[in-house]
Structure formats: structure tokens, C-alpha cells
Design an enzyme around this catalytic site. Structure first.
Site, PDB file in Angstrom:
ATOM      1  CG  PHE A 167      -2.003  -1.116   1.042  1.00 30.44           C
ATOM      2  CD1 PHE A 167      -2.598  -1.402  -0.178  1.00 30.44           C
ATOM      3  CD2 PHE A 167      -2.349  -1.895   2.135  1.00 30.44           C
ATOM      4  CE1 PHE A 167      -3.524  -2.429  -0.304  1.00 30.44           C
ATOM      5  CE2 PHE A 167      -3.289  -2.909   2.021  1.00 30.44           C
ATOM      6  CZ  PHE A 167      -3.875  -3.176   0.795  1.00 30.44           C
ATOM      7  CG  ASP A 168       4.409   2.578   2.393  1.00 22.99           C
ATOM      8  OD1 ASP A 168       3.775   3.611   2.668  1.00 22.99           O
ATOM      9  OD2 ASP A 168       5.098   1.961   3.224  1.00 22.99           O
TER      10      ASP A 168
END
Length: 383
Positions: A167-168
Site C-alpha cells: 500500500f506504500d
């Protein structure tokens, strides 16, 4: 600094660790002049080892090419003034401090936009600037809190995180999309704006079909190991030596699969006529496929299935992944920098016919360009 599609765009990069640096690296690849502002101790990932190349973390090297580095202590009045001057000159500012964290230095969006109305100011946080602003935003937390970990692992086993900070990376890509859209708007109107991205929202949209199962269907998905909730076969299946991914996602592909496996009658079986039927009866169908697959090794089946147009593939380690990309002519590794500073790195994922990505600058050492940038920001020669 380059002739890329973002040539002439100045990016003030006040981000660190992964989501922000990944976003600004992609912008640098496309020709933007990215100035990486680091604290006196440098980006945290400089020390995230092992592994390392020489004395430098490969984590840091993987998301910081194409940038120039200046070390500024924002608690120092002189350094904070230089940081504000950089923000005043920038086309784009990217930051991933806790929401509001830059305001006390005169570097929040209201202050920066007052001095630089055309700035595209991109903020990346964990949970947004509202009620979640006080919650630290780390990818592992978001994998847990979004539900991704509940979907990852065997049905009767514990939840697992993904093998990367997924998700980064996703939020970094969303930040780039937001920046490019805002630059387009600025080109048309002259007006900058605040672009906000948070990992939680990136996660929920990134869960795609699983999110839709809940939002549109009222179904809470669960862990299924490597199985797909809506398609079968679409998972690893055993062969004579190794598991092989088989992804026959429509009726035509399933029929071809059965023909290659030498069981055309299975495709005619009314129990397996449609994808919904195959998915509902996967426990009946899987043994029929495996019975044939275990008669040959994975590489032989891979060649036969690809020749027939059936999606399939071996389960590689990362070195195998790069080898496949090389074999397919994707040239996945490029060298950035020259001489002792040359660093092999992963190619930018987008190909342009007229304005290709560039790889001029290696990941910078801490404050490597500090002297020239300070001179420029203080009103000296161009830098």
C-alpha cells in the site's frame, strides 16, 4: 535536467521512507528536477540493512535515483528559511509528514500556496487529515486494518502480510496520478491545489473485487490460500515436479486447457460448463485437472499451455522473475550513474515512444548537492 516529459518541473521532495520517495523517483525518471530534502541524519531507509550495496542500504537505493540531496534541519531558522524558499520556487511539493507536521515551519499547504499559488502540494498520510490524522501511518498497520491480511494465507492459518509494503507503493502511484492531474489543471488555469493521498484509501480501492464483494454484495471475503473467490482454475496446481499457475479465466480458455491436458470431455461436462459452475464445483474439478498435470513437469506444461494461449506460469524467486523479463526483452535492469557511483536499478515501468525515462543521477549521498543548492536558494548561481 533531462528531456523527459516532465522536463522543467521542479519537485521539492520533503518525503522519506517509501511512499513519497517512490512517487518522486517516478517523477524524476520522467524528467522532473527532484530535490530531496533530508534531515541531518538522512532518510531512515539509508540505514535499513541488510541487504546493502557497499555501505548503502539497497532499500534506499531502490527508491531514490534521479534526485539531488540537501540536508536541512527545519528546527534551524536559517535552514527553515531555505526550505521555504525551495517551496516557493517549486512546481510540486511532496511530503509525508504526519498531517499538519510541516505547518510549524511555515511549510504547510496554506503558507506555501500563499507564497506560490501555482504549487501542486501533494500530501501522503496513513489515514487522512481528518479523524485519522493522529494515527501513525505504516504500511503493515494498513495491511492489517484494511482487511488485506484477513485475505492472505491459508483458510485455517493465521493472516499474513504481503511480501512488500504494497500500500506504500500503491499510494505512491496514486500520488503521481494526482500530481500529474493537478499539473494538467494548472497548465489550463494557472491554479495549483492540494492533493491528498492516504494509505487506507489506497488500500480499500486497491482491494478491488474484494472491496466490491462487501460494498456492492454485502459479502465479507475470507482467506482462501491461493484460490480465487470467483474464478477456477486460477491458482497453483501440482505437476510432476513443481506447482504451476494455471489461469483459465473464461470458457474458451478452459476448453483449450482441457484439450491440452487430453481430457476434452471435461469441457463438455455440464457440471463445468460455465465459470460459475467450475467455481462452485472446484473440489470436483481440481482432481481431474491434477490427474493429468502430474504426468509431466511444470516446464513442459508451461510451454504447451502458452503455445495454446492459456495463461500459466512457474512460481519463481525474484532472480527468476528478472530472468523471465530478460528473456521476454523487457530489459528490466538499467544502470544509473557512472564509474564508481554506477548502480544497477529496476527500469521505470512505463515506455514512451518519444520521451523515454532517464537515469542520469544515482541515488544521492546525504547532502551531496547541499552546497550548490544552498547557493542557488540564497540567490546565487543557477543550480
Amino acid at each position: 535536467m533531462t528531456d523527459g516529459p516532465l522536463s522543467g518541473v521542479l519537485v521539492a521532495d520533503f518525503s522519506r521512507i517509501l511512499a513519497g520517495p517512490y512517487a518522486t523517483m517516478l517523477l524524476a525518471d520522467l524528467g522532473a528536477d527532484v530535490i530531496k530534502v533530508e534531515g541531518p541524519q538522512g532518510d531512515d531507509t539509508r540505514t535499513w540493512t541488510p541487504p546493502a550495496r557497499g555501505e548503502t542500504s539497497t532499500y534506499y537505493l531502490g527508491v531514490n535515483r534521479g534526485k539531488r540531496s540537501i540536508a536541512l534541519d527545519l528546527r534551524d531558522d536559517g535552514d527553515a528559511r531555505l526550505a521555504r524558499e525551495l517551496a516557493r520556487r517549486a512546481d510540486v511539493l511532496v511530503e509525508n509528514f504526519r498531517p499538519g507536521g510541516l505547518a510549524k515551519y511555515g511549510l504547510g499547504y496554506p503558507a506555501v500556496s500563499a507564497r506560490n499559488p501555482g504549487v501542486v502540494y501533494a500530501s501522503i498520510s496513513g489515514f487522512g487529515s481528518g479523524a485519522g490524522a493522529r494515527v501513525p501511518g505504516y504500511d503493515l498497520m494498513v495491511q492489517a486494518m484494511s482487511g488485506l491480511m484477513s485475505l492472505t494465507g491459508e483458510p485455517d492459518g493465521p493472516p499474513y502480510r504481503a511480501g512488500i509494503s504494497v500500500f506504500d507503493v500503491m499510494a505512491g502511484n496514486h500520488a503521481v496520478i494526482g500530481v500529474l492531474a493537478a499539473l494538467r489543471h494548472r497548465d489550463a488555469t494557472g491554479q495549483g491545489q492540494h492533493v491528498e493521498v492516504n494509505l487506507m484509501s489506497s488500500a480499500l480501492t486497491g482491494l478491488v473485487n474484494q472491496s466490491s464483494a462487501y460494498v456492492a454484495g454485502g459479502v465479507v471475503p475470507f482467506r482462501m490460500g491461493n484460490a480465487h473467490p470467483s474464478v477456477f482454475p486460477y491458482e497453483p496446481l501440482p505437476t510432476a515436479d513443481h506447482d504451476l499457475i494455471v489461469a483459465a479465466a473464461n470458457d474458451g480458455q478452459f476448453r483449450k486447457l482441457c484439450e491440452v491436458l487430453g481430457i476434452p470431455e471435461v469441457a463438455d461436462d455440464p457440471r463445468f460448463a460455465r465459470n460459475a459452475d467450475r467455481t462452485a464445483r472446484r473440489d470436483e474439478l481440481r482432481p481431474l485437472l491434477v490427474e493429468r498435470l502430474v504426468t509431466r513437469p511444470a516446464d513442459e506444461w508451461f510451454a504447451l499451455l502458452v503455445e495454446a494461449g492459456i495463461p500459466s506460469g512457474p512460481i519463481n524467486t525474484i532472480d527468476g522473475g528478472f530472468a523471465v523479463a530478460e528473456r521476454f526483452g523487457l530489459e528490466p535492469v538499467v544502470v544509473v550513474g557512472e564509474g564508481e557511483r554506477a548502480v544497477p536499478t529496476t527500469r521505470h515501468p512505463i515506455r514512451f515512444s518519444e520521451t523515454p525515462a532517464g537515469y542520469a543521477l544515482p541515488p544521492p549521498e546525504l547532502d551531496e548537492h547541499g552546497a550548490e543548492l544552498r547557493k542557488w536558494l540564497e540567490g546565487g548561481a543557477d543550480a
